[in-house]
Design a protein around this motif. Structure first.
Motif, PDB file in Angstrom:
ATOM      1  N   ALA A  79      40.919  42.665  36.823  1.00  0.00           N
ATOM      2  CA  ALA A  79      41.757  42.852  35.636  1.00  0.00           C
ATOM      3  C   ALA A  79      43.220  43.026  36.027  1.00  0.00           C
ATOM      4  O   ALA A  79      44.117  42.473  35.379  1.00  0.00           O
ATOM      5  CB  ALA A  79      41.277  44.065  34.831  1.00  0.00           C
ATOM      6  N   SER A  80      43.491  43.755  37.108  1.00  0.00           N
ATOM      7  CA  SER A  80      44.885  43.931  37.527  1.00  0.00           C
ATOM      8  C   SER A  80      45.433  42.652  38.146  1.00  0.00           C
ATOM      9  O   SER A  80      46.599  42.317  37.959  1.00  0.00           O
ATOM     10  CB  SER A  80      45.027  45.103  38.494  1.00  0.00           C
ATOM     11  OG  SER A  80      44.365  44.843  39.707  1.00  0.00           O
ATOM     12  N   LYS A  81      44.601  41.902  38.846  1.00  0.00           N
ATOM     13  CA  LYS A  81      45.055  40.651  39.468  1.00  0.00           C
ATOM     14  C   LYS A  81      45.362  39.593  38.412  1.00  0.00           C
ATOM     15  O   LYS A  81      46.387  38.915  38.476  1.00  0.00           O
ATOM     16  CB  LYS A  81      43.981  40.129  40.427  1.00  0.00           C
ATOM     17  CG  LYS A  81      44.371  38.852  41.138  1.00  0.00           C
ATOM     18  CD  LYS A  81      43.298  38.418  42.122  1.00  0.00           C
ATOM     19  CE  LYS A  81      43.737  37.154  42.846  1.00  0.00           C
ATOM     20  NZ  LYS A  81      42.774  36.785  43.877  1.00  0.00           N
ATOM     21  N   ARG A  82      44.486  39.462  37.417  1.00  0.00           N
ATOM     22  CA  ARG A  82      44.662  38.453  36.368  1.00  0.00           C
ATOM     23  C   ARG A  82      45.548  38.943  35.214  1.00  0.00           C
ATOM     24  O   ARG A  82      45.887  38.175  34.339  1.00  0.00           O
ATOM     25  CB  ARG A  82      43.310  38.035  35.805  1.00  0.00           C
ATOM     26  CG  ARG A  82      42.380  37.407  36.813  1.00  0.00           C
ATOM     27  CD  ARG A  82      42.752  35.974  37.056  1.00  0.00           C
ATOM     28  NE  ARG A  82      41.706  35.309  37.810  1.00  0.00           N
ATOM     29  CZ  ARG A  82      41.885  34.787  39.013  1.00  0.00           C
ATOM     30  NH1 ARG A  82      43.064  34.852  39.579  1.00  0.00           N
ATOM     31  NH2 ARG A  82      40.899  34.207  39.643  1.00  0.00           N
ATOM     32  N   LYS A  83      45.826  40.247  35.209  1.00  0.00           N
ATOM     33  CA  LYS A  83      46.625  40.890  34.165  1.00  0.00           C
ATOM     34  C   LYS A  83      46.003  40.749  32.770  1.00  0.00           C
ATOM     35  O   LYS A  83      46.689  40.671  31.760  1.00  0.00           O
ATOM     36  CB  LYS A  83      48.060  40.364  34.159  1.00  0.00           C
ATOM     37  CG  LYS A  83      48.788  40.630  35.457  1.00  0.00           C
ATOM     38  CD  LYS A  83      50.264  40.463  35.318  1.00  0.00           C
ATOM     39  CE  LYS A  83      51.002  40.628  36.614  1.00  0.00           C
ATOM     40  NZ  LYS A  83      50.697  41.720  37.439  1.00  0.00           N
ATOM     41  N   GLN A  84      44.682  40.707  32.747  1.00  0.00           N
ATOM     42  CA  GLN A  84      43.943  40.698  31.485  1.00  0.00           C
ATOM     43  C   GLN A  84      42.512  41.147  31.742  1.00  0.00           C
ATOM     44  O   GLN A  84      41.969  40.903  32.815  1.00  0.00           O
ATOM     45  CB  GLN A  84      43.951  39.317  30.831  1.00  0.00           C
ATOM     46  CG  GLN A  84      43.302  38.229  31.658  1.00  0.00           C
ATOM     47  CD  GLN A  84      43.415  36.878  30.994  1.00  0.00           C
ATOM     48  OE1 GLN A  84      44.412  36.573  30.370  1.00  0.00           O
ATOM     49  NE2 GLN A  84      42.387  36.063  31.136  1.00  0.00           N
ATOM     50  N   ALA A  85      41.935  41.800  30.768  1.00  0.00           N
ATOM     51  CA  ALA A  85      40.587  42.337  30.935  1.00  0.00           C
ATOM     52  C   ALA A  85      39.512  41.374  30.460  1.00  0.00           C
ATOM     53  O   ALA A  85      38.337  41.627  30.654  1.00  0.00           O
ATOM     54  CB  ALA A  85      40.456  43.651  30.178  1.00  0.00           C
ATOM     55  N   ASP A  86      39.905  40.256  29.846  1.00  0.00           N
ATOM     56  CA  ASP A  86      38.893  39.314  29.359  1.00  0.00           C
ATOM     57  C   ASP A  86      38.901  37.998  30.139  1.00  0.00           C
ATOM     58  O   ASP A  86      38.502  36.968  29.624  1.00  0.00           O
ATOM     59  CB  ASP A  86      39.033  39.080  27.861  1.00  0.00           C
ATOM     60  CG  ASP A  86      40.390  38.519  27.469  1.00  0.00           C
ATOM     61  OD1 ASP A  86      41.283  38.432  28.336  1.00  0.00           O
ATOM     62  OD2 ASP A  86      40.559  38.167  26.287  1.00  0.00           O
ATOM     63  N   CYS A  87      39.321  38.055  31.400  1.00  0.00           N
ATOM     64  CA  CYS A  87      39.242  36.862  32.254  1.00  0.00           C
ATOM     65  C   CYS A  87      37.768  36.611  32.586  1.00  0.00           C
ATOM     66  O   CYS A  87      36.914  37.474  32.394  1.00  0.00           O
ATOM     67  CB  CYS A  87      40.079  37.044  33.521  1.00  0.00           C
ATOM     68  SG  CYS A  87      39.512  38.350  34.610  1.00  0.00           S
ATOM     69  N   ASP A  88      37.465  35.413  33.063  1.00  0.00           N
ATOM     70  CA  ASP A  88      36.069  35.056  33.362  1.00  0.00           C
ATOM     71  C   ASP A  88      35.418  36.018  34.346  1.00  0.00           C
ATOM     72  O   ASP A  88      34.259  36.410  34.180  1.00  0.00           O
ATOM     73  CB  ASP A  88      35.987  33.633  33.921  1.00  0.00           C
ATOM     74  CG  ASP A  88      36.288  32.574  32.867  1.00  0.00           C
ATOM     75  OD1 ASP A  88      36.164  32.886  31.662  1.00  0.00           O
ATOM     76  OD2 ASP A  88      36.647  31.451  33.249  1.00  0.00           O
ATOM     77  N   GLU A  89      36.174  36.408  35.373  1.00  0.00           N
ATOM     78  CA  GLU A  89      35.617  37.324  36.379  1.00  0.00           C
ATOM     79  C   GLU A  89      35.261  38.672  35.753  1.00  0.00           C
ATOM     80  O   GLU A  89      34.193  39.232  36.047  1.00  0.00           O
ATOM     81  CB  GLU A  89      36.607  37.526  37.527  1.00  0.00           C
ATOM     82  CG  GLU A  89      36.866  36.294  38.357  1.00  0.00           C
ATOM     83  CD  GLU A  89      37.961  35.375  37.788  1.00  0.00           C
ATOM     84  OE1 GLU A  89      38.231  34.346  38.416  1.00  0.00           O
ATOM     85  OE2 GLU A  89      38.523  35.698  36.736  1.00  0.00           O
ATOM     86  N   CYS A  90      36.126  39.189  34.895  1.00  0.00           N
ATOM     87  CA  CYS A  90      35.856  40.486  34.256  1.00  0.00           C
ATOM     88  C   CYS A  90      34.655  40.406  33.317  1.00  0.00           C
ATOM     89  O   CYS A  90      33.854  41.344  33.238  1.00  0.00           O
ATOM     90  CB  CYS A  90      37.086  40.971  33.498  1.00  0.00           C
ATOM     91  SG  CYS A  90      38.394  41.571  34.575  1.00  0.00           S
ATOM     92  N   LEU A  91      34.521  39.287  32.624  1.00  0.00           N
ATOM     93  CA  LEU A  91      33.376  39.129  31.721  1.00  0.00           C
ATOM     94  C   LEU A  91      32.063  39.038  32.501  1.00  0.00           C
ATOM     95  O   LEU A  91      31.047  39.615  32.096  1.00  0.00           O
ATOM     96  CB  LEU A  91      33.561  37.904  30.835  1.00  0.00           C
ATOM     97  CG  LEU A  91      34.731  38.001  29.842  1.00  0.00           C
ATOM     98  CD1 LEU A  91      34.887  36.701  29.071  1.00  0.00           C
ATOM     99  CD2 LEU A  91      34.558  39.173  28.901  1.00  0.00           C
ATOM    100  N   LYS A  92      32.084  38.345  33.637  1.00  0.00           N
ATOM    101  CA  LYS A  92      30.887  38.286  34.481  1.00  0.00           C
ATOM    102  C   LYS A  92      30.551  39.670  35.025  1.00  0.00           C
ATOM    103  O   LYS A  92      29.387  40.064  35.084  1.00  0.00           O
ATOM    104  CB  LYS A  92      31.092  37.313  35.636  1.00  0.00           C
ATOM    105  CG  LYS A  92      31.106  35.862  35.213  1.00  0.00           C
ATOM    106  CD  LYS A  92      31.416  34.968  36.405  1.00  0.00           C
ATOM    107  CE  LYS A  92      31.654  33.531  35.979  1.00  0.00           C
ATOM    108  NZ  LYS A  92      32.124  32.696  37.098  1.00  0.00           N
TER     109      LYS A  92
END
Length: 138
Positions: A79-92
């Motif tokens: 989430a900190s790397k992508r600056k969003q909590a709903d990126c694909d990695e966070c959802l997985k």
């Protein structure tokens, strides 16, 4: 009591001259996401009588497969790397988190795929810095 405490803290932040309140507004998501529905998988095998062996096997498996803390920290890293909590990695990782939370009752472990792991030398946020790796500021 909790509501009053939260409300008073928010009022304190809101009325403070040193904090720009518009930053807090940016944290509020403008839309909702669909609820996540995860397959429970197979049901654990039922037995007539629970023995000491069943209990020790369950607790040993739980200790070996306990990945809840690691999944939570990986979620923060992504989430900190992508600056969003709903990126694909966070959802997985959210799906894996749900599986890990249910592990004690389901017996199904959450296995973290390699593509969601961070290498030891990959930069992390300044509050998650590692030795010998330059952190970044969020």
């Amino acid at each position: 009591w909790d509501e009053r405490l939260f409300f008073s803290k928010w009022k304190e932040i809101e009325s403070s001259n040193s904090i720009n309140c518009s930053n807090f507004i940016d944290l509020i998501k403008k839309s909702n996401c669909k609820p996540m529905m995860f397959d429970d998988g197979e049901k654990p095998k039922e037995v007539d009588t629970v023995t000491d062996k069943h209990l020790t096997d369950h607790f040993i498996n739980h200790a070996k497969a306990d990945s809840l803390g690691r999944i939570s920290m990986l979620w923060l890293d992504w989430a900190s790397k992508r600056k969003q909590a709903d990126c694909d990695e966070c959802l997985k990782l959210a799906e894996l988190h749900s599986i890990a939370v249910d592990f004690p009752k389901s017996g199904i472990p959450a296995e973290i795929p390699k593509d969601l792991r961070f290498s030891r030398f990959e930069p992390r946020a300044h509050w998650r810095e590692k030795k010998d790796v330059e952190p970044y500021r969020c």
